[in-house]
Every structure is written in structure tokens, then in C-alpha cells.
Design a protein around this motif. Structure first.
Motif, PDB file in Angstrom:
ATOM      1  N   PRO A  81       6.782  13.536 -13.333  1.00  0.00           N
ATOM      2  CA  PRO A  81       5.245  13.501 -12.800  1.00  0.00           C
ATOM      3  C   PRO A  81       5.205  15.061 -12.428  1.00  0.00           C
ATOM      4  N   SER A  82       6.071  15.817 -12.163  1.00  0.00           N
ATOM      5  CA  SER A  82       5.869  17.234 -11.744  1.00  0.00           C
ATOM      6  C   SER A  82       5.370  17.997 -12.804  1.00  0.00           C
ATOM      7  N   CYS A  83       5.758  17.526 -14.174  1.00  0.00           N
ATOM      8  CA  CYS A  83       5.383  18.254 -15.344  1.00  0.00           C
ATOM      9  C   CYS A  83       4.090  17.654 -16.182  1.00  0.00           C
ATOM     10  N   ALA A  84       3.873  16.372 -15.866  1.00  0.00           N
ATOM     11  CA  ALA A  84       3.012  15.633 -16.784  1.00  0.00           C
ATOM     12  C   ALA A  84       1.634  16.069 -16.360  1.00  0.00           C
ATOM     13  N   GLY A  85       1.336  16.631 -15.202  1.00  0.00           N
ATOM     14  CA  GLY A  85      -0.098  17.241 -14.927  1.00  0.00           C
ATOM     15  C   GLY A  85      -0.609  18.558 -15.429  1.00  0.00           C
ATOM     16  N   ARG A  86       0.465  19.308 -16.112  1.00  0.00           N
ATOM     17  CA  ARG A  86       0.378  20.570 -16.516  1.00  0.00           C
ATOM     18  C   ARG A  86       0.017  20.370 -18.228  1.00  0.00           C
ATOM     19  N   ARG A  87      -1.178  21.424 -18.607  1.00  0.00           N
ATOM     20  CA  ARG A  87      -1.456  21.615 -19.949  1.00  0.00           C
ATOM     21  C   ARG A  87      -1.514  22.893 -20.379  1.00  0.00           C
ATOM     22  N   PRO A  88      -0.318  23.336 -21.085  1.00  0.00           N
ATOM     23  CA  PRO A  88       0.711  22.391 -21.711  1.00  0.00           C
ATOM     24  C   PRO A  88       1.641  22.156 -20.473  1.00  0.00           C
ATOM     25  N   TRP A  89       2.619  21.203 -20.803  1.00  0.00           N
ATOM     26  CA  TRP A  89       3.481  20.697 -19.734  1.00  0.00           C
ATOM     27  C   TRP A  89       4.528  21.676 -19.165  1.00  0.00           C
ATOM     28  N   TRP A  90       4.717  22.871 -20.141  1.00  0.00           N
ATOM     29  CA  TRP A  90       5.752  23.805 -19.857  1.00  0.00           C
ATOM     30  C   TRP A  90       5.193  25.003 -19.400  1.00  0.00           C
ATOM     31  N   ARG A  91       3.984  25.014 -19.299  1.00  0.00           N
ATOM     32  CA  ARG A  91       3.326  26.514 -18.673  1.00  0.00           C
ATOM     33  C   ARG A  91       3.419  26.232 -16.954  1.00  0.00           C
ATOM     34  N   ILE A  92       4.045  27.249 -16.629  1.00  0.00           N
ATOM     35  CA  ILE A  92       4.377  27.380 -15.175  1.00  0.00           C
ATOM     36  C   ILE A  92       3.163  28.442 -14.563  1.00  0.00           C
ATOM     37  N   ALA A  93       2.284  28.037 -13.561  1.00  0.00           N
ATOM     38  CA  ALA A  93       1.462  28.968 -12.819  1.00  0.00           C
ATOM     39  C   ALA A  93       0.718  29.823 -13.812  1.00  0.00           C
ATOM     40  N   ALA A  94       0.080  28.956 -14.724  1.00  0.00           N
ATOM     41  CA  ALA A  94      -0.732  29.715 -15.676  1.00  0.00           C
ATOM     42  C   ALA A  94      -1.760  30.764 -14.996  1.00  0.00           C
ATOM     43  N   GLY A  95      -1.673  32.057 -15.846  1.00  0.00           N
ATOM     44  CA  GLY A  95      -2.602  33.037 -15.375  1.00  0.00           C
ATOM     45  C   GLY A  95      -2.119  33.882 -14.070  1.00  0.00           C
ATOM     46  N   ARG A  96      -0.835  33.571 -13.519  1.00  0.00           N
ATOM     47  CA  ARG A  96      -0.456  34.026 -12.395  1.00  0.00           C
ATOM     48  C   ARG A  96       0.793  34.971 -12.581  1.00  0.00           C
ATOM     49  N   GLY A  97       0.477  36.201 -12.147  1.00  0.00           N
ATOM     50  CA  GLY A  97       1.963  37.141 -12.233  1.00  0.00           C
ATOM     51  C   GLY A  97       2.786  37.032 -10.936  1.00  0.00           C
ATOM     52  N   PRO A  98       3.841  37.714 -11.131  1.00  0.00           N
ATOM     53  CA  PRO A  98       4.737  37.798  -9.886  1.00  0.00           C
ATOM     54  C   PRO A  98       4.017  38.215  -8.667  1.00  0.00           C
ATOM     55  N   ALA A  99       4.088  37.626  -7.585  1.00  0.00           N
ATOM     56  CA  ALA A  99       3.542  38.099  -6.262  1.00  0.00           C
ATOM     57  C   ALA A  99       4.105  39.525  -5.795  1.00  0.00           C
ATOM     58  N   PRO A 100       3.323  40.397  -5.321  1.00  0.00           N
ATOM     59  CA  PRO A 100       4.162  41.587  -4.722  1.00  0.00           C
ATOM     60  C   PRO A 100       4.962  41.582  -3.450  1.00  0.00           C
ATOM     61  N   VAL A 101       4.698  40.446  -2.660  1.00  0.00           N
ATOM     62  CA  VAL A 101       5.418  40.329  -1.245  1.00  0.00           C
ATOM     63  C   VAL A 101       5.635  38.925  -1.417  1.00  0.00           C
ATOM     64  N   LEU A 102       6.883  38.668  -0.883  1.00  0.00           N
ATOM     65  CA  LEU A 102       7.420  37.031  -0.725  1.00  0.00           C
ATOM     66  C   LEU A 102       7.669  37.011   0.684  1.00  0.00           C
ATOM     67  N   TYR A 103       7.612  35.698   1.194  1.00  0.00           N
ATOM     68  CA  TYR A 103       8.212  35.160   2.457  1.00  0.00           C
ATOM     69  C   TYR A 103       8.658  33.819   2.355  1.00  0.00           C
ATOM     70  N   PRO A 104      10.132  33.683   3.034  1.00  0.00           N
ATOM     71  CA  PRO A 104      10.717  32.365   2.726  1.00  0.00           C
ATOM     72  C   PRO A 104       9.936  31.250   3.367  1.00  0.00           C
ATOM     73  N   ALA A 105      10.054  30.030   2.554  1.00  0.00           N
ATOM     74  CA  ALA A 105       9.514  28.721   3.128  1.00  0.00           C
ATOM     75  C   ALA A 105      10.381  28.285   4.125  1.00  0.00           C
ATOM     76  N   LYS A 106      11.584  28.502   4.229  1.00  0.00           N
ATOM     77  CA  LYS A 106      12.294  28.075   5.432  1.00  0.00           C
ATOM     78  C   LYS A 106      13.180  29.411   5.933  1.00  0.00           C
ATOM     79  N   VAL A 107      13.171  29.273   7.290  1.00  0.00           N
ATOM     80  CA  VAL A 107      13.845  30.573   7.869  1.00  0.00           C
ATOM     81  C   VAL A 107      15.056  30.286   8.905  1.00  0.00           C
TER      82      VAL A 107
END
Length: 303
Positions: free
Chosen positions: A121-147
């Protein structure tokens, strides 16, 4: 809820009263200076997350050992454990995210299709299925989702891809280094912690939603301009200074204490309020650690 309305409650539900924390009287929100997005979701880590075993040789939990062109993979920052300091990281894995249609990437995609990865399910909605975050480069700043006891922004100057355990920040009206530095100040960290979902299990952590980071207080540009040079000095001092789980020691660092004071003042907080925020942050972390140990002890006794 009835007990709460009547002024009483249970150990699982309490009214929180901040101790010595004053709300910032001036400033904006992080969302006013940066776009905050969820981290990249690969959907099948066992296939997309790899480790290098030799030149051009990589291994994944599902795909086994394969040959890939270096352009097929990208360094991946998976968790806060891989970050030692605000500007020092040691990523352990790579992400299958080909930059071009190489023969090796095509062969690995075919292997994934044979394994049924596109049907997930997590891959079936992507076109193509193996393309992750299409058109998006690495973020300049990151913050953890759990602290937990360790929580700070990471300045991603190396362009690492981030896992879903991170929130990705794309600055608009502020330099990435300045954004990361301000997010590392205790008054801002406390605001994020107060708004986060407090987990009550055997791990002493809180769950930080993307909107929580976006809603965190941030100094107005005029206030930042007055202390920008001093903030840059703090950034350099803390850049590669390892952050441990000993929060008391972390807060005691002179550069951290100065950073907290500068950002707090830029937010309109008094010296006493900044000191209260630092004390409250320590109290909250220690309380979570004690609760988590109590849960672990209860599990040990039950087992």
C-alpha cells in the motif's frame, strides 16, 4: 473527562501547569520563515534502505546483495542516533533513489517487482512506484519527529536524504544555519515539547507532529538582526560539540546558555523566564525518564 471537569483526575490524565515558563511576547512562527514537511517515506525500508558492502556492491534486507551505480543511491539519515551534534552526522545507510535511468537501477527495480514491492500500500500509490519524494531535494534543516533527552535541529549542509523519523525544513526568509541555531535554543525546544504528544510507554520520548514544529515560536527578523553575529558565534561553538542524553550537562555548556539567553530575549522573554524555561525543560525530560523506567520495571516484574 468528568473527573477532569470536576478538578480531579487519574494518574493517566493530569492538567499540566508550566513551572516558571513565560510565553514569548513577540515574534513569529517557524511556518512564517520556512516550509515544514514530513520526512521522506520510502514505504518499504527493507528494499529501499541499503548498506554498502564493497565498491558498487550494496545489500538490503529484502533485495539481498546487488550491484548498483553510485548515482543510484543517496546517503540517508535514518534517526537522531546517527547525529552526534547539530552539524555532525554519521549516516549508516543509503537510500535507493536513482538520479538517472541506469542499467543497475533498472535491474534493482525489476528485482523489487519480482518481490511484490509495488503491491504494498505504501508504494502502490506512487508513479512510478519506486520514485520517492519526486522533485524534492534534501532539506537544508532537519528536526526529529520524536524527541527525548536529546533534541536539536540538524544543519544538513551535506545534503543527506532524511527518513520519516525527521521533519524537513525548507527556509524561505532566513538562512539555514540561523534557522537550525534558533531551533536549538531551549525556549523554542520547550515550546515544541509542550505541544508534542507525550508518550507514556517504556521509551522516554515525545511525538512531534509536523504542525508542532511549524507552530513553534521564532524571533521577528528585526530582533534576530540585533543578535545575529552572536548567534553565529554560538552556532560555531556548538556545531560539532557532541550532544548526549545528559540534558543537565547539555544545558550547562556556556554556548548553549548564551544561545538560550539570546533567543529568549529576541522572543521577548525576561532573563528569569529563560531560566525558568531551561529548568522546566530539564524537569520534563527527567520526569519522562523516571516514568519510562517505572514502566520497564513493571514489565520486568510482570515477566
Amino acid at each position: 473527562l468528568a473527573a477532569l471537569a470536576g478538578g480531579v483526575s487519574t494518574p493517566r490524565l493530569r492538567v499540566f501547569v508550566a513551572r516558571g515558563v513565560a510565553a514569548p511576547s513577540s515574534g513569529v512562527r517557524v511556518s512564517d520563515v520556512a516550509d515544514v514537511r514530513f520526512g521522506m517515506k520510502s514505504g518499504a525500508n527493507g528494499f529501499f534502505h541499503l548498506e554498502q558492502v564493497a565498491p558498487r556492491r550494496y545489500r538490503s534486507a529484502l533485495g539481498g546483495e546487488v550491484e548498483l551505480d553510485p548515482s543510484d543511491v543517496h546517503p540517508l539519515l535514518s534517526s537522531l542516533k546517527e547525529v552526534r551534534a547539530p552539524e555532525w552526522a554519521e549516516p549508516a545507510r543509503l537510500l535507493f533513489r536513482p538520479r538517472a535511468d541506469t542499467p543497475t537501477a533498472g535491474a534493482y527495480v525489476a528485482r523489487g517487482e519480482a518481490l511484490g514491492i509495488p503491491l504494498r500500500p505504501s508504494c502502490a500509490g506512487r508513479r512510478p512506484w519506486w520514485r520517492i519524494a519526486a522533485g524534492r531535494g534534501p532539506a537544508p534543516v532537519l528536526y526529529p519527529a520524536k524527541v527525548g533527552a536529546r533534541a536539536f535541529a540538524f544543519l544538513n549542509s551535506g545534503g543527506l536524504c532524511e527518513d520519516k523519523k525527521w521533519h524537513a525544513l525548507f527556509p524561505r526568509d532566513v538562512e539555514p544555519g540561523l534557522l537550525a541555531t534558533v531551533l536549538g535554543a531551549t525556549p523554542v525546544r520547550l515550546a515544541i515539547d509542550l505541544a508534542a504528544r507525550q508518550l507514556t510507554g517504556a521509551q522516554a520520548i515525545a511525538d512531534v507532529d509536523c504542525g508542532v514544529v511549524a507552530g513553534a515560536p521564532f524571533p521577528a527578523r528585526e530582533a534576530l538582526r540585533a543578535v545575529e553575529t552572536r548567534l553565529e558565534t554560538c552556532r560555531r561553538a556548538l556545531a560539532r560539540d557532541p550532544v548526549t542524553t545528559d540534558l543537565a550537562a547539555t544545558l550547562a555548556r556556556p554556548a548553549q546558555e548564551e544561545l538560550d539567553g539570546l533567543v529568549g530575549a529576541a522572543l521577548g522573554m525576561t532573563t528569569a523566564a529563560v531560566a525558568g524555561a531551561r529548568a522546566e525543560m530539564l524537569r520534563r525530560v527527567e520526569a519522562r525518564l523516571a516514568h519510562a523506567e517505572h514502566v520497564r520495571e513493571a514489565i520486568r516484574r510482570a515477566g
